[in-house]
Design a protein around this motif. Structure first.
Motif, PDB file in Angstrom:
ATOM      1  N   GLN A  46     -36.562   8.798 -68.772  1.00 49.52           N
ATOM      2  CA  GLN A  46     -36.755  10.068 -68.080  1.00 49.52           C
ATOM      3  C   GLN A  46     -38.224  10.238 -67.706  1.00 49.52           C
ATOM      4  N   ALA A  47     -39.124   9.950 -68.633  1.00 50.18           N
ATOM      5  CA  ALA A  47     -40.556  10.072 -68.354  1.00 50.18           C
ATOM      6  C   ALA A  47     -40.979   9.098 -67.253  1.00 50.18           C
ATOM      7  N   VAL A  48     -40.483   7.872 -67.331  1.00 53.40           N
ATOM      8  CA  VAL A  48     -40.806   6.861 -66.313  1.00 53.40           C
ATOM      9  C   VAL A  48     -40.227   7.286 -64.960  1.00 53.40           C
ATOM     10  N   GLY A  49     -39.000   7.812 -64.960  1.00 46.92           N
ATOM     11  CA  GLY A  49     -38.373   8.280 -63.719  1.00 46.92           C
ATOM     12  C   GLY A  49     -39.180   9.381 -63.055  1.00 46.92           C
ATOM     13  N   THR A  50     -39.700  10.294 -63.845  1.00 48.37           N
ATOM     14  CA  THR A  50     -40.529  11.375 -63.302  1.00 48.37           C
ATOM     15  C   THR A  50     -41.796  10.809 -62.672  1.00 48.37           C
ATOM     16  N   GLN A  51     -42.438   9.877 -63.358  1.00 49.54           N
ATOM     17  CA  GLN A  51     -43.665   9.268 -62.817  1.00 49.54           C
ATOM     18  C   GLN A  51     -43.389   8.503 -61.526  1.00 49.54           C
ATOM     19  N   ILE A  52     -42.310   7.725 -61.501  1.00 49.34           N
ATOM     20  CA  ILE A  52     -41.981   6.951 -60.298  1.00 49.34           C
ATOM     21  C   ILE A  52     -41.619   7.881 -59.147  1.00 49.34           C
ATOM     22  N   ASP A  53     -40.847   8.924 -59.430  1.00 49.35           N
ATOM     23  CA  ASP A  53     -40.498   9.891 -58.390  1.00 49.35           C
ATOM     24  C   ASP A  53     -41.760  10.508 -57.805  1.00 49.35           C
ATOM     25  N   ASP A  54     -42.697  10.890 -58.652  1.00 50.52           N
ATOM     26  CA  ASP A  54     -43.958  11.467 -58.170  1.00 50.52           C
ATOM     27  C   ASP A  54     -44.709  10.483 -57.269  1.00 50.52           C
ATOM     28  N   MET A  55     -44.646   9.188 -57.599  1.00 53.94           N
ATOM     29  CA  MET A  55     -45.299   8.171 -56.759  1.00 53.94           C
ATOM     30  C   MET A  55     -44.693   8.149 -55.354  1.00 53.94           C
ATOM     31  N   TYR A  56     -43.357   8.160 -55.284  1.00 54.60           N
ATOM     32  CA  TYR A  56     -42.694   8.142 -53.978  1.00 54.60           C
ATOM     33  C   TYR A  56     -42.968   9.432 -53.206  1.00 54.60           C
ATOM     34  N   MET A 117     -32.701   2.736 -69.353  1.00 51.52           N
ATOM     35  CA  MET A 117     -33.863   2.847 -68.465  1.00 51.52           C
ATOM     36  C   MET A 117     -33.378   3.047 -67.034  1.00 51.52           C
ATOM     37  N   THR A 118     -32.431   2.239 -66.599  1.00 51.55           N
ATOM     38  CA  THR A 118     -31.889   2.381 -65.248  1.00 51.55           C
ATOM     39  C   THR A 118     -31.191   3.721 -65.091  1.00 51.55           C
ATOM     40  N   SER A 119     -30.329   4.071 -66.030  1.00 48.62           N
ATOM     41  CA  SER A 119     -29.595   5.326 -65.943  1.00 48.62           C
ATOM     42  C   SER A 119     -30.545   6.507 -65.819  1.00 48.62           C
ATOM     43  N   ASN A 120     -31.538   6.559 -66.664  1.00 48.73           N
ATOM     44  CA  ASN A 120     -32.437   7.715 -66.672  1.00 48.73           C
ATOM     45  C   ASN A 120     -33.420   7.724 -65.516  1.00 48.73           C
ATOM     46  N   VAL A 121     -33.923   6.577 -65.127  1.00 44.96           N
ATOM     47  CA  VAL A 121     -34.809   6.543 -63.969  1.00 44.96           C
ATOM     48  C   VAL A 121     -34.026   6.980 -62.727  1.00 44.96           C
ATOM     49  N   PHE A 122     -32.842   6.405 -62.516  1.00 44.61           N
ATOM     50  CA  PHE A 122     -32.023   6.775 -61.363  1.00 44.61           C
ATOM     51  C   PHE A 122     -31.615   8.247 -61.439  1.00 44.61           C
ATOM     52  N   GLY A 123     -31.120   8.676 -62.598  1.00 46.51           N
ATOM     53  CA  GLY A 123     -30.666  10.056 -62.750  1.00 46.51           C
ATOM     54  C   GLY A 123     -31.771  11.067 -62.556  1.00 46.51           C
ATOM     55  N   THR A 124     -32.944  10.780 -63.100  1.00 51.13           N
ATOM     56  CA  THR A 124     -34.080  11.692 -62.975  1.00 51.13           C
ATOM     57  C   THR A 124     -34.521  11.811 -61.522  1.00 51.13           C
ATOM     58  N   ILE A 125     -34.653  10.690 -60.832  1.00 52.26           N
ATOM     59  CA  ILE A 125     -35.083  10.723 -59.431  1.00 52.26           C
ATOM     60  C   ILE A 125     -34.053  11.448 -58.570  1.00 52.26           C
ATOM     61  N   SER A 134     -25.068  12.389 -61.932  1.00 54.84           N
ATOM     62  CA  SER A 134     -24.361  11.844 -63.082  1.00 54.84           C
ATOM     63  C   SER A 134     -24.319  10.345 -62.846  1.00 54.84           C
ATOM     64  N   VAL A 135     -24.915   9.583 -63.762  1.00 54.96           N
ATOM     65  CA  VAL A 135     -25.030   8.147 -63.563  1.00 54.96           C
ATOM     66  C   VAL A 135     -23.988   7.421 -64.406  1.00 54.96           C
ATOM     67  N   GLU A 136     -23.194   6.616 -63.740  1.00 51.19           N
ATOM     68  CA  GLU A 136     -22.137   5.843 -64.383  1.00 51.19           C
ATOM     69  C   GLU A 136     -22.480   4.362 -64.254  1.00 51.19           C
ATOM     70  N   LEU A 137     -22.618   3.703 -65.381  1.00 51.10           N
ATOM     71  CA  LEU A 137     -22.895   2.269 -65.405  1.00 51.10           C
ATOM     72  C   LEU A 137     -21.555   1.546 -65.526  1.00 51.10           C
ATOM     73  N   GLN A 138     -20.927   1.261 -64.396  1.00 51.83           N
ATOM     74  CA  GLN A 138     -19.592   0.667 -64.401  1.00 51.83           C
ATOM     75  C   GLN A 138     -19.608  -0.776 -64.882  1.00 51.83           C
ATOM     76  N   GLU A 139     -20.602  -1.528 -64.461  1.00 52.24           N
ATOM     77  CA  GLU A 139     -20.769  -2.919 -64.886  1.00 52.24           C
ATOM     78  C   GLU A 139     -22.251  -3.135 -65.168  1.00 52.24           C
ATOM     79  N   THR A 140     -22.550  -3.929 -66.213  1.00 51.30           N
ATOM     80  CA  THR A 140     -23.949  -4.233 -66.511  1.00 51.30           C
ATOM     81  C   THR A 140     -24.099  -5.685 -66.950  1.00 51.30           C
ATOM     82  N   ILE A 141     -25.215  -6.255 -66.586  1.00 47.65           N
ATOM     83  CA  ILE A 141     -25.543  -7.605 -67.021  1.00 47.65           C
ATOM     84  C   ILE A 141     -25.682  -7.630 -68.536  1.00 47.65           C
ATOM     85  N   ALA A 142     -26.207  -6.558 -69.115  1.00 51.49           N
ATOM     86  CA  ALA A 142     -26.386  -6.486 -70.574  1.00 51.49           C
ATOM     87  C   ALA A 142     -25.063  -6.661 -71.311  1.00 51.49           C
ATOM     88  N   ARG A 143     -23.967  -6.155 -70.736  1.00 49.07           N
ATOM     89  CA  ARG A 143     -22.637  -6.276 -71.340  1.00 49.07           C
ATOM     90  C   ARG A 143     -21.984  -7.606 -71.062  1.00 49.07           C
TER      91      ARG A 143
END
Length: 184
Positions: A46-56, A117-125, A134-143
């Motif tokens: 969430q914190a990273v998402g806020t910073q990246i959003d501010d950059m854009y 990280m992806t969910s929160n960065v995407f959701g925050t932005i 609402s971010v849904e991770l349907q498929e992930t490489i991690a899984r």
């Protein structure tokens, strides 16, 4: 006699930082469990998402991104950090993204909490600019999936209950640190 500086090893700042994040996730998952580890990583996301959003916002000279700009920014930010996200589709209710390469590379395998990280960065932005996500991770490489499929729902109640919800104030919904209504 060979010296450390003379040997070929796969170690640079990128490998070191990806390894650091993986080991932090591993420690959290083993001590407090996957769900709680995901919550802690969500706070960072969430914190990273806020910073990246501010950059854009600053770079584009605006105080709010359009839906099209949000979709483009999500793909662009992952490209900049060596992910291979691409836009599958988007409309007024959702943004659907695919991914062929995780920025964490092989370090993400078996560490689902790192996907927060992806969910929160995407959701925050998305929520900061469009009011809700609402971010849904349907498929992930991690899984162990061949790639990722991420759906960012833009309308409350328009997505499944398995996603994490984010609101315009960038605060996650009740349910724990960084958690939405039900963990993804």
């Amino acid at each position: 006699m060979s010296q450390p500086v003379d040997v070929e090893i796969d170690l640079d700042r990128d490998v070191f930082l990806r390894t650091l994040v993986r080991e932090l996730a591993t420690s959290l998952e083993s001590v407090i469990g996957l769900e709680e580890a995901s919550g802690y990583i969500s706070l960072v996301g969430q914190a990273v998402g806020t910073q990246i959003d501010d950059m854009y916002l600053k770079a584009l000279g605006t105080d709010r991104l359009s839906r099209e700009q949000v979709a483009e920014a999500l793909v662009d930010l992952k490209r900049r950090i060596k992910g291979d996200f691409y836009l599958i589709e988007h409309d007024e209710t959702k943004i659907v993204l695919g991914n062929r390469a995780c920025p964490f590379a092989e370090k993400v395998l078996g560490r689902e909490s790192m996907c927060m990280m992806t969910s929160n960065v995407f959701g925050t932005i998305a929520a900061r600019n469009l009011g809700y996500a609402s971010v849904e991770l349907q498929e992930t490489i991690a899984r162990g999936d061949a790639g990722c499929r991420v759906v960012v729902h833009l309308v409350p109640g328009g997505g499944p209950t398995s996603g994490r919800e984010y609101f315009a104030d960038a605060e996650p919904a009740a349910g724990g640190p960084g958690a939405g209504t039900v963990p993804a």
